[in-house]
Write an enzyme that holds these catalytic residues in place. Structure first.
Site, PDB file in Angstrom:
ATOM      1  N   GLU A  43     -21.091   2.349   3.254  1.00 29.26           N
ATOM      2  CA  GLU A  43     -20.090   1.510   3.191  1.00 29.26           C
ATOM      3  C   GLU A  43     -20.492   0.188   2.958  1.00 29.26           C
ATOM      4  O   GLU A  43     -21.284  -0.450   3.521  1.00 29.26           O
ATOM      5  CB  GLU A  43     -19.467   1.791   4.686  1.00 29.26           C
ATOM      6  CG  GLU A  43     -18.332   0.486   5.197  1.00 29.26           C
ATOM      7  CD  GLU A  43     -17.222   0.495   4.182  1.00 29.26           C
ATOM      8  OE1 GLU A  43     -16.769  -0.579   3.944  1.00 29.26           O
ATOM      9  OE2 GLU A  43     -16.702   1.631   3.681  1.00 29.26           O
ATOM     10  N   ARG A 124      -2.652   2.583   9.577  1.00 27.51           N
ATOM     11  CA  ARG A 124      -3.887   3.116   8.903  1.00 27.51           C
ATOM     12  C   ARG A 124      -5.357   2.662   9.592  1.00 27.51           C
ATOM     13  O   ARG A 124      -6.169   3.630  10.067  1.00 27.51           O
ATOM     14  CB  ARG A 124      -4.164   2.326   7.515  1.00 27.51           C
ATOM     15  CG  ARG A 124      -3.332   2.847   6.536  1.00 27.51           C
ATOM     16  CD  ARG A 124      -3.438   1.969   5.206  1.00 27.51           C
ATOM     17  NE  ARG A 124      -2.626   2.598   4.010  1.00 27.51           N
ATOM     18  CZ  ARG A 124      -3.188   3.227   3.070  1.00 27.51           C
ATOM     19  NH1 ARG A 124      -4.330   3.585   3.096  1.00 27.51           N
ATOM     20  NH2 ARG A 124      -2.552   3.500   2.126  1.00 27.51           N
ATOM     21  N   ARG A 205       4.288  -7.114   2.850  1.00 27.15           N
ATOM     22  CA  ARG A 205       4.299  -6.073   3.949  1.00 27.15           C
ATOM     23  C   ARG A 205       4.052  -6.811   5.271  1.00 27.15           C
ATOM     24  O   ARG A 205       3.297  -7.997   5.190  1.00 27.15           O
ATOM     25  CB  ARG A 205       2.980  -5.054   3.719  1.00 27.15           C
ATOM     26  CG  ARG A 205       2.762  -4.308   2.554  1.00 27.15           C
ATOM     27  CD  ARG A 205       1.610  -3.460   2.402  1.00 27.15           C
ATOM     28  NE  ARG A 205       1.536  -2.311   1.412  1.00 27.15           N
ATOM     29  CZ  ARG A 205       0.714  -2.087   0.759  1.00 27.15           C
ATOM     30  NH1 ARG A 205      -0.751  -2.627   1.017  1.00 27.15           N
ATOM     31  NH2 ARG A 205       0.670  -0.910   0.077  1.00 27.15           N
ATOM     32  N   ASP A 327      -8.454   7.436  -4.322  1.00 31.55           N
ATOM     33  CA  ASP A 327      -8.167   6.640  -5.272  1.00 31.55           C
ATOM     34  C   ASP A 327      -9.062   6.250  -6.344  1.00 31.55           C
ATOM     35  O   ASP A 327      -8.624   5.929  -7.528  1.00 31.55           O
ATOM     36  CB  ASP A 327      -7.809   5.268  -4.633  1.00 31.55           C
ATOM     37  CG  ASP A 327      -6.608   5.099  -3.870  1.00 31.55           C
ATOM     38  OD1 ASP A 327      -5.747   6.099  -3.850  1.00 31.55           O
ATOM     39  OD2 ASP A 327      -6.298   4.268  -2.939  1.00 31.55           O
ATOM     40  N   ALA A 340      -2.649   9.146  -0.009  1.00 31.33           N
ATOM     41  CA  ALA A 340      -3.617   9.459   0.925  1.00 31.33           C
ATOM     42  C   ALA A 340      -3.629  10.758   1.142  1.00 31.33           C
ATOM     43  O   ALA A 340      -4.941  11.309   1.312  1.00 31.33           O
ATOM     44  CB  ALA A 340      -3.068   8.902   2.314  1.00 31.33           C
TER      45      ALA A 340
END
Length: 443
Positions: A43, A124, A205, A327, A340
């Site tokens: 990551e 999320r 958003r 994605d 998703a």
């Protein structure tokens, strides 16, 4: 333990590298744990993190999550909240009397979709916080930003990271999103290479405190999940009871190009600063309910570029020992709410493919390549359909089809057909096809 055979004849344990710790990568990790397949997540950030915006998994995604590992689905159930009535309500957000009080007006319901056993959603970040609890820390390497992938003399992948470190793996799974470095390693990064491009859609958003939203709009409009449709734009308002807030997404179709801004870490910036006034201007012609929802967004916010891979798709999701999921493979716009979930379907097929490899005493580079090719074949057509369909849904939501306009009957039939094509997919059959094809190819 499964072993891999190198070009020099040496054998070693199979090792899978998952590049990227987003939702697809984490779900795949839990699925591999259940199937006893060795892996490491690399990551690039210092910790796992997702945006605090809403996410909804459709019924097909829930079935894939359960098949991956029941803990994946439970991680969603633990934080998701149901909208009143269990439906996603699509309303005419444009023709409401312009100067009416939004607390007393009623937007015309154009159509409803009942999603599985009832529409539910969560943030999320809350879903990610739940799922990472099932992944032991020894499987994770943080602050590992992939720079390039090479092949050593033994035929294994060499992962080169920006901090100068290296790692080896037999299988490299790119779950690293629209800016995927694994995709670049597979197909190049030039102007003609597969890549995510601006879909000419942007979004504002934000989360609005529930008491504030209810005071301005009334409880009827804030207890149900709604899509407020209109010309060239639409708004989604989703109640998130778990955090006592309304999730508001205001999407605008944008004929312009997204500005390319060089930054230290990214070629383009996908998020730019914006103001509430800018968002309100985009919806100035809409009815009072939509204008009120947008007016409740924070004064300082961001506008998000929506990118997808419709115009520059990858020819395959696998190449040699590398493959793509989520994605990185098939970025889509959010309009159909399936991106998703498509990543969850990818993760399930990959988990089964890698488990099948783990069941072999020795696995060569050729066998790995053939197995990943099966994954690509199983997933390609459906996920590419979703990319196209999601663009089409935006056209329907924003009344851009000249033959449909705002005709609720025509829009409803088209949306319902596309929704059920997404939701009713046979995930068990997908797994069976995968395993049968693997058996015939690798026997």
């Amino acid at each position: 333990m499964t072993q891999t055979e190198s070009q020099d004849g040496a054998v070693r344990p199979l090792e899978v590298a998952i590049i990227g710790g987003g939702m697809t990568g984490l779900a795949l990790a839990v699925g591999l744990l259940r199937r006893n397949v060795p892996f490491t997540i690399y990551e690039r950030a210092a910790n796992f993190g997702e945006l605090g915006v809403g996410i909804h998994f459709t019924p097909n995604a829930e079935r894939a999550m359960a098949a991956l590992d029941p803990r994946v689905l439970q991680s969603y159930y633990d934080v998701a909240t149901h909208a009143e009535g269990g439906c996603l309500n699509f309303v005419d957000g444009f023709h409401e009397p312009h100067d009416a009080d939004p607390r007393t007006t009623t937007e015309e319901v154009m159509f409803q979709l009942r999603v599985g056993e009832g529409y539910k959603a969560c943030r999320r970040c809350d879903f990610v916080d739940q799922i990472i609890q099932h992944i032991p820390q020894e499987h994770v390497r943080y602050e590992k930003w992939l720079q390039s992938v090479e092949v050593n003399d033994g035929g294994r992948a060499i992962l080169n990271f920006r901090d100068g470190s290296k790692a080896e793996a037999d299988v490299v799974v790119g779950c690293d999103g629209i800016r995927s470095q694994v995709r670049n390693a597979m197909f190049g990064s030039g102007p003609s290479s597969p890549r995510a491009q601006y879909a000419h859609q942007l979004g504002f958003r934000g989360l609005v405190p529930m008491d504030k939203a209810a005071a301005a709009l009334g409880s009827a409009k804030t207890s149900t999940a709604r899509g407020h449709l209109g010309p060239d734009a639409f708004v989604l308002s989703i109640p998130l009871a778990g955090v006592n807030a309304m999730h508001v997404e205001a999407f605008v179709m944008d004929p312009n190009e997204w500005p390319e801004i060089k930054t230290e870490n990214d070629t383009k910036r996908y998020v730019l600063p914006a103001t509430r006034e800018e968002a309100m201007a985009a919806f100035a012609a809409f009815g009072p309910t939509v204008r009120t929802f947008v007016s409740l967004l924070p004064e300082e916010l961001h506008k998000w570029a929506i990118f997808d891979m419709l115009d520059a798709p990858v020819p395959s999701y696998a190449r040699g020992f590398m493959c793509l999921a989520g994605d990185a493979a098939h970025a889509s716009t959010p309009n159909q709410g399936g991106g998703a979930g498509a990543g969850m379907e990818d993760a399930l097929v990959l988990a089964e493919v890698l488990a099948a490899l783990a069941g072999r005493p020795v696995v060569s580079a050729e066998v790995i390549s053939e197995a990943l090719a099966v994954y690509s074949e199983v997933r390609y057509e459906r996920s590419q359909w979703l990319v196209k369909s999601s663009r089409r849904v935006a056209e329907l939501f924003t009344w851009k089809d000249p033959q449909y306009g705002s005709d609720k009957e025509k829009i409803s039939r088209d949306i319902a057909s596309r929704s059920h094509q997404l939701w009713d997919y046979d995930t068990d059959g997908m797994v069976m096809d995968t395993l049968m094809t693997l058996k015939s190819r690798l026997s």
